[in-house]
Design a protein around this motif. Sequence first.
Motif, PDB file in Angstrom:
ATOM      1  N   ALA A  21       0.838  -1.203   0.000  1.00 55.62           N
ATOM      2  CA  ALA A  21       0.000   0.000   0.000  1.00 55.62           C
ATOM      3  C   ALA A  21       0.872   1.252   0.000  1.00 55.62           C
ATOM      4  O   ALA A  21       0.581   2.219  -0.712  1.00 55.62           O
ATOM      5  N   ALA A  22       1.946   1.231   0.776  1.00 55.99           N
ATOM      6  CA  ALA A  22       2.862   2.381   0.813  1.00 55.99           C
ATOM      7  C   ALA A  22       3.512   2.605  -0.546  1.00 55.99           C
ATOM      8  O   ALA A  22       3.635   3.742  -1.010  1.00 55.99           O
ATOM      9  N   LEU A  23       3.919   1.526  -1.209  1.00 51.61           N
ATOM     10  CA  LEU A  23       4.514   1.666  -2.541  1.00 51.61           C
ATOM     11  C   LEU A  23       3.515   2.238  -3.545  1.00 51.61           C
ATOM     12  O   LEU A  23       3.872   3.084  -4.365  1.00 51.61           O
ATOM     13  N   VAL A  24       2.268   1.792  -3.459  1.00 52.43           N
ATOM     14  CA  VAL A  24       1.234   2.337  -4.346  1.00 52.43           C
ATOM     15  C   VAL A  24       1.030   3.819  -4.059  1.00 52.43           C
ATOM     16  O   VAL A  24       0.945   4.637  -4.986  1.00 52.43           O
ATOM     17  N   TYR A  25       0.970   4.180  -2.784  1.00 53.83           N
ATOM     18  CA  TYR A  25       0.832   5.593  -2.428  1.00 53.83           C
ATOM     19  C   TYR A  25       2.016   6.410  -2.952  1.00 53.83           C
ATOM     20  O   TYR A  25       1.826   7.530  -3.434  1.00 53.83           O
ATOM     21  N   MET A  80      -4.631   3.652   8.253  1.00 46.82           N
ATOM     22  CA  MET A  80      -3.377   4.019   7.591  1.00 46.82           C
ATOM     23  C   MET A  80      -3.645   4.589   6.207  1.00 46.82           C
ATOM     24  O   MET A  80      -3.050   5.599   5.817  1.00 46.82           O
ATOM     25  N   LEU A  81      -4.545   3.975   5.454  1.00 45.35           N
ATOM     26  CA  LEU A  81      -4.865   4.461   4.109  1.00 45.35           C
ATOM     27  C   LEU A  81      -5.414   5.883   4.147  1.00 45.35           C
ATOM     28  O   LEU A  81      -5.059   6.723   3.319  1.00 45.35           O
ATOM     29  N   ILE A  82      -6.260   6.160   5.119  1.00 46.88           N
ATOM     30  CA  ILE A  82      -6.854   7.498   5.252  1.00 46.88           C
ATOM     31  C   ILE A  82      -5.787   8.529   5.582  1.00 46.88           C
ATOM     32  O   ILE A  82      -5.705   9.588   4.955  1.00 46.88           O
TER      33      ILE A  82
END
Length: 137
Positions: A21-25, A80-82
């Motif tokens: 998810a961090a890499l996508v962000y 975390m996503l928010i």
Amino acid sequence: MNGTLLDSVQGLVDFAAYFLAALVYLLVFCVIYCKVTPYDELKMVREGKLAPAISFGGAFIGFILPLQSAISHSVNFVDMLIWALIAMLVQILVFSLVRLFFRDLVRQIEENQVAAATLLALFALAIGVLNAASMTY
């Protein structure tokens, strides 16, 4: 023994989810940031210009700092996503505000003036640190 192994494997699944998810962000941030800036950082860097590398690098690290904080302090994956999204919006806003206060900033970076790029990078880093610190709830 089996409980410990299962706990470790579950930790690996969580790690992979947060890391991916961090890499996508990071990818999304880079794409949006490059669209928001009126100059093509990556093209300019390929041409050997230092100023866009400095300003882009500052924005990148300025986003990574609160992203790390969001991962460390979130209560769950959705949380975390928010907060990562909020961090991204704040960092994009930094560029827009600095650009308002320093009207020649874009032209100076396009002309490879390192002072302007360094100023932008330092603003991005400073706000990134404040952004990250504000996520310690």
